[in-house]
Scaffold this active site. Structure first.
Site, PDB file in Angstrom:
ATOM      1  N   ASP A 119       0.862  -1.180   0.000  1.00 33.82           N
ATOM      2  CA  ASP A 119       0.000   0.000   0.000  1.00 33.82           C
ATOM      3  C   ASP A 119       0.907   1.242   0.000  1.00 33.82           C
ATOM      4  OD1 ASP A 119      -2.153   1.683  -0.005  1.00 33.82           O
ATOM      5  OD2 ASP A 119      -3.239   0.642   1.577  1.00 33.82           O
TER       6      ASP A 119
HETATM    7  C1  BGC Z   1      -5.132   3.091   0.184  1.00 35.41           C
HETATM    8  C2  BGC Z   1      -5.326   2.048  -0.893  1.00 35.41           C
HETATM    9  C3  BGC Z   1      -5.208   2.673  -2.261  1.00 35.41           C
HETATM   10  C4  BGC Z   1      -3.870   3.376  -2.360  1.00 35.41           C
HETATM   11  C5  BGC Z   1      -3.608   3.995  -3.711  1.00 35.41           C
HETATM   12  C6  BGC Z   1      -3.922   3.944  -0.048  1.00 35.41           C
HETATM   13  O1  BGC Z   1      -3.877   5.028   0.811  1.00 35.41           O
HETATM   14  O2  BGC Z   1      -5.056   2.452   1.430  1.00 35.41           O
HETATM   15  O3  BGC Z   1      -6.572   1.435  -0.738  1.00 35.41           O
HETATM   16  O4  BGC Z   1      -5.351   1.704  -3.251  1.00 35.41           O
HETATM   17  O5  BGC Z   1      -3.819   4.390  -1.371  1.00 35.41           O
HETATM   18  O6  BGC Z   1      -4.382   5.095  -3.931  1.00 35.41           O
END
Ligand code: BGC
Length: 758
Positions: free
Chosen positions: A285
């Site tokens: 993530d």
């Molecule tokens: C979130 C994810 C997301 C990623 C990319 C993160 O902050 O937890 O769910 O896919 O950002 O935007």
């Protein structure tokens, strides 16, 4: 330039004419392995680097340094970039300027639609219609692909039992069985029959794992959980996504029993690869590798990279950790180049399967984008999906559906609010195209009824929360009128009407990421408004827009009709009006319990019995002094304008032998005044097992459409395999013994029968 790329690919293929004779997979491996053989260590590490594009008012932008990274082959993919022109420019840069011309992945958070916004995932789950959800994902894929994307960071399948956590909006609720079916539906919808179909995108199941169990519902918090609970309740949907062939997995932010998911080799390697045989790649993530320093398990970025990489995190999302540290780790012998090759192989295979080596521009097509984006078929289906997602929570004396006559007052801060209708995680969605509730109602009644409107209250008056929401783009402008003035005006409007539709709830930014709430009532200014309008004695229909189960105890006790509409997306207002006026009979059923009080959380239907099951009459039992144990609205609950009655259950045998099938039958009759759809749910309870079992577990459900007066027999098939549990040694197997089976329209109101597994 494209020709140069094609020449390059053919050169690679030409070097190994044997490819032509090989089967699809071996040709792919041979191609990818050969390519890896051509790559420098820097280029390999570059493939493991995922970078974000930025957004300016003028449109998407790319930092100069990242452009240089693309040219130098130091970047495997970009996220947050979309639009055929822009994506083409970036892809061209990679394919033309980087030494080996390797195309980029283009990822984006397509969580509930791309530009045509579907209901939030929690809402879609309430439809219990997995075919419709798969179709929604397919349409979202088609639209995303038409906009240049080849990868979506979805589905989010985190089981959640704590509505304080804002991200419950993105998931399917509390049940592992339904959650698994929905996970599968999303993956199949996004990926279609083949990833190289230019209408398909690669899915990314997230957040692996257990993010939904963050302590106290507080965002990014820790998770401490027994293996048993993981396997029984939280892991099944991730596994279902893997079994459905998901191309990528995103590791979660949270720690699990002391080891952050992103550095958790048990999770990312032992379980995912060795036990579940996952073949795609793992992406972290956002910034999760450097965050290992904050978690307190790494002293610096190098140590963090080593931990994450060795655990099985292959692609670094925006942490810039791998790109800066992996080379030294390899040179110092702390990480082997073979391990790097394996990670690169997984990424390149994904690109190969997406057809990007054959044509890096295969999804980039302006004419198609023009045709596909927000096309009428998508809008029609969004409206359909939105209607299916609405849950009727209460309807005393058949107040709903309303007649399209008389004077209707539409009051509340969410009534004339298209912006909030598209909900959280609707990055590319254009709220200007969303239909507000007021607009939907006006269009539905035309000039047959008089529609009055008043704002009544701000969504929130809490200036600290307002500042936070606005800092992240909520753009909420409180009314210049005082709360008292707003309420006075609303009460005067209500007095002129025959019926009041009160549109209350949350702003979109009050759920989703980084949006935990400790108080999950309707915000205070709106409750004041509700009470003031209630005091007029006018009949009230409460229409809720929100991203999580709320505590609605007062509302349930006082307001005759309550409609949970979540955030329904682009067609929200139309769908809500369809239901309000009976053009569509609601059939949604909640997939997360609505607590009676915040102090009950976590509250979920599949709990254990305890040694002293709660009994309000007996002091020394598992219960509260001040509130009931049961939630206000249980899992699976939702009303219809019609009424369904259930015959007693019929089981074709009392003893089930392994290898045999138990048929459970019930006759469902629509004995109300409207045609309607019922979701018939089957639960079981294992009464005596080596390990304690939940009082109910969903095992099957069927949706039946019944015309007014019609009856249908619903037959479920149960086998010993459906009765498997994790035994003391954590083996998944069935145990002989007595069982109960329950069938009904929700997890509380059921018919019961018993049988024995021999
Ligand atoms: C979130 C994810 C997301 C990623 C990319 C993160 O902050 O937890 O769910 O896919 O950002 O935007």
């Amino acid at each position: 330039m494209i020709r140069k790329y094609v020449v390059f690919v053919f050169c690679l293929l030409g070097l190994m004419p044997a490819y032509a004779q090989q089967s699809g997979d071996s040709a792919m491996y041979a191609f990818v392995n050969h390519l890896i053989g051509e790559m420098t260590l820097d280029e390999k590490i570059g493939q493991l680097n995922l970078l974000t594009s930025d957004m300016a008012i003028t449109g998407p932008t790319m930092r100069k340094a990242y452009m240089d990274d693309i040219k130098a082959g130091r970047c495997g993919g970009i996220f947050n970039a979309f639009g055929p022109n822009y994506v083409r420019r970036l892809q061209q840069l990679a394919v033309d300027s980087s030494r080996l011309h390797i195309p980029l992945l283009f990822g984006f958070d397509v969580i509930h639609g791309h530009k045509t916004i579907f209901p939030i995932p929690l809402a879609m789950a309430c439809s219990w219609d997995t075919a419709a959800i798969a179709h929604a994902a397919r349409l979202a894929a088609t639209e995303a692909a038409a906009d240049g994307l080849n990868w979506v960071f979805s589905p989010m399948v985190d089981i959640a039992r704590d509505p304080r956590w804002g991200r419950v909006a993105e998931g399917a609720g509390e049940d592992p069985y339904l959650g698994s079916l929905i996970a599968r539906a999303f993956v199949k919808g996004y990926q279609g029959n083949s990833l190289d179909d230019s209408l398909s995108v690669m899915a990314c199941v997230k957040h692996y794992a257990l993010y939904g169990a963050v302590e106290a519902g507080r965002e990014y918090n820790v998770v401490d959980m027994s293996r048993r609970r993981m396997f029984e309740d939280y892991l099944p949907p991730y596994r279902a996504a893997v079994e459905a062939g998901v191309g990528s997995v995103m590791s979660a932010f949270n720690e699990i029993n002391g080891i952050p998911a992103t550095a958790n080799s048990w999770l990312l390697t032992d379980l995912l690869r060795r036990q579940w045989h996952f073949k795609g790649f793992v992406v972290t993530d956002y910034d999760a590798i450097p965050e290992l320093i904050n978690h307190g398990i790494a002293a610096d970025t190098t140590a963090a990279s080593k931990l994450a990489f060795q655990a099985g995190a292959e692609m670094d999302m925006q942490g810039l950790a791998y790109v800066h540290t992996l080379k030294t780790l390899v040179q110092e012998g702390q990480i082997s180049e073979d391990a790097i090759d394996q990670a690169v192989r997984d990424v390149l295979i994904a690109k190969y399967k997406l057809g990007l080596f054959q044509d890096p521009f295969n999804r980039i097509n302006e004419a198609r984008a023009e045709r596909e984006i927000m096309s009428p078929d998508k809008l029609t289906f969004v409206r359909e999906m939105a209607r299916k997602s609405i849950v009727l929570l209460k309807n005393d004396r058949q107040l709903l559906p309303l007649k399209k006559t008389g004077t209707i007052a539409v009051i509340g801060p969410l009534a004339n609010d298209p912006r909030d209708m598209i909900g959280c995680w609707s990055g590319a969605g254009d709220w200007h195209k969303a239909v507000s509730i007021l607009q939907g109602i006006r269009e539905a009644v035309g000039n047959r009824a008089k529609v009055l409107y008043a704002l009544g209250a701000n969504i929130i008056d809490d200036t600290a929360m307002l500042r936070q929401l606005n800092a992240f783009g909520a753009d909420i402008h409180p009314s210049p009128l005082s709360p008292q003035q707003l309420i006075r005006e609303a009460v005067a409007t209500a007095r002129k009407a025959d019926v009041v539709i009160l549109c209350l709830g949350e702003s979109a930014g009050m759920s989703g990421e980084a949006a935990s709430r400790a108080d999950i009532h309707i915000p205070e200014p709106q409750r004041d408004l509700l009470k003031a309008v209630y005091a007029t004695g006018k009949p009230i229909v409460l229409v809720l827009s929100n991203g999580r189960p709320l505590v609605l105890t007062w509302e349930h006790a006082h307001i005759p009709a309550i409609l949970e509409t979540w955030f329904l997306g682009t067609e929200a207002g139309h769908a809500i009006a369809d239901v309000l006026f009976g053009d569509y009979n609601p059939s949604g059923k909640i997939t997360m319990s609505f607590p009676y009080a915040i102090g009950q959380i976590p509250v979920y239907y599949n709990h254990k019995n305890t040694g002293r099951p709660g009994n309000p009459e007996v002091k020394w039992t598992s219960r509260y002094l001040d509130i009931p144990n049961d939630p206000l609205y249980p899992f699976g609950y939702g009303l219809s304008y019609t009424h369904f009655s259930y015959s007693p259950l019929h089981l074709d045998k009392k003893v089930l032998m392994p290898g045999d099938v138990l048929h459970v039958q019930v006759q469902v009759t629509n004995d109300g005044q409207y045609d309607g759809t019922e979701t018939v749910q089957l639960y079981i309870r294992d009464l005596v097992a080596d390990v304690t079992q939940p009082v109910k577990q969903l095992k099957a459900f069927q949706q039946v459409f019944l015309k007014k007066g019609e009856s249908k027999t619903v037959t479920f098939r149960l086998t010993a395999d459906d009765l498997r549990i994790y035994d003391k040694q954590m083996h998944y197997r069935y145990e002989p013994g007595p069982f109960e089976v329950f069938v009904g329209g929700n997890s509380r109101d059921v018919q019961a029968a018993s049988f024995e597994l021999k």
